[in-house]
Design an enzyme around this catalytic site. Sequence first.
Site, mmCIF file in Angstrom:
data_model
loop_
_atom_site.group_PDB
_atom_site.id
_atom_site.type_symbol
_atom_site.label_atom_id
_atom_site.label_comp_id
_atom_site.label_asym_id
_atom_site.label_seq_id
_atom_site.Cartn_x
_atom_site.Cartn_y
_atom_site.Cartn_z
ATOM 1 N N GLU A 183 -73.715 12.262 -25.812
ATOM 2 C CA GLU A 183 -72.486 12.643 -25.105
ATOM 3 C C GLU A 183 -71.303 11.761 -25.471
ATOM 4 O OE1 GLU A 183 -72.367 15.161 -22.264
ATOM 5 O OE2 GLU A 183 -74.129 15.865 -23.345
ATOM 6 N N HIS A 258 -72.148 10.982 -16.481
ATOM 7 C CA HIS A 258 -71.911 10.035 -17.569
ATOM 8 C C HIS A 258 -71.737 8.643 -16.969
ATOM 9 C CE1 HIS A 258 -70.105 13.588 -19.989
ATOM 10 N NE2 HIS A 258 -71.323 13.357 -20.407
ATOM 11 N N CYS A 377 -61.998 10.060 -18.901
ATOM 12 C CA CYS A 377 -62.565 11.201 -19.630
ATOM 13 C C CYS A 377 -61.580 11.755 -20.642
ATOM 14 C CB CYS A 377 -62.956 12.315 -18.669
ATOM 15 S SG CYS A 377 -64.425 11.986 -17.675
#
Length: 454
Positions: A183, A258, A377
């Site tokens: 990721e 995450h 992000c």
Amino acid sequence: MSDTVTLHDEGYREVNFDGLVGPTHNYSGLAHGNVASMSHGGLVSNPREAALQGLAKMKALMDAGYAQGVLPPQQRPDLGALRALGFTGSNSEVLARAASEAPQVLRAVCSASSMWTANAGTVTPSRDAPDGRVHFTPANLQSSFHRYLEPETTGRVLAAIFHDERHFAHHSVLPATPAFSDEGAANHTRLCGEHGEPGVHLFVYGRQAFGGRIEPQKFPARQTLEASQAVARQHGLSDDQAVFAQQHPDAIDAGVFHNDVTAVGNGPVLLYHEMAFLDEQATLDELRRKMATPLIPVRVPLEAVSLEDAVASYLFNSQLLTNPDGSMTLVVPGECQEREAVWRTIQNHLLAGNNPIGEVIVKDVKQSMRNGGGPACLRLRVALSQVERAALTGRVLLNDGLHDELTAWVERHYRDRLAPDDLADPQLADETLTALDELTRILQIGSVYPFQLG
């Protein structure tokens, strides 16, 4: 080799490359394990507002003296993906069939999730790489279909911008299998003194594909140890330069999909929640042992901020930035002010604590937050020397002129209302292609989208 390292030591700065929010920004609730995404699924979005909020954050940080870059969105809807899944006919026929027969697939191929460029890939600065180049590995994002569609275009975009082979190295995406689920930088933090000094890379994983037993029970762990180790090998990192730590499974089950939802690092500072790591003490001990600069851990205990508050506010999904005087600024989403415990912790624990954090800036990124992405992000961090910045291709480093052009571009091309049912509108697809074609000319990055490549 020594000449290259000496050259790269000059003028290092960390550039935050923010993703432009795409014209199909919508709330489809696609991300299992992302509480905000799931809870807002089906709402009407405002793509124009989302893109302008992102640009406003970029502009504010640029005006404050931070180096700011821009990455373009993906081509959406991904009509090629629909055709690969058996939908045939004209664009309008493909969209209509998908809307009728597989509406969730249509929503997936329209996702604007590439705005969260922390997932674009993992970056190793030239200062840490044995060949003295900046290394990039696009994340395979195989854990969800809507994100699995991104890496091919992401790789082209990164290769177009960071094109000079003397300074930049690009690696293949890891095999898109559960064993190597990757990721990107959302589970990676580089800790160092100053950005031009040697760093230690903290890779955080949720599970081990081969031999691991401790895993979350409610939501999936998206990053594997094996993926993190493979990226470290690709980039030539030695054992002394890397630390691999397991994310706490209870945090994942609370919605911490995450690690950057419970931890953020910058320079020697690691701001983290008590529940960020499965073995907190071992992680800190190994970082201290390997770092050339003393680690400055800033721990937020569970009794001060619950996991629920951490996920709802995205306190740790904030940007931690170094100022010229060595102090740091924390850029947090507006939701942090809405949670009493979080705001109290910021004022009484972070700002008043014995650490370099001296300022907190609040930014409104609500359109992104409702889909589960905060300030951290929205950016991919790339530490670059002055020579490397000069070697970039295109107009991707933000200045007033580029900001104004991008703002006008958004206002020309973006809708101010988009419901999930609107995704089947063939006019939306046409609008998006027109906008992206113009964007590549503004950014001067050449042809990077499938429709431009024929």
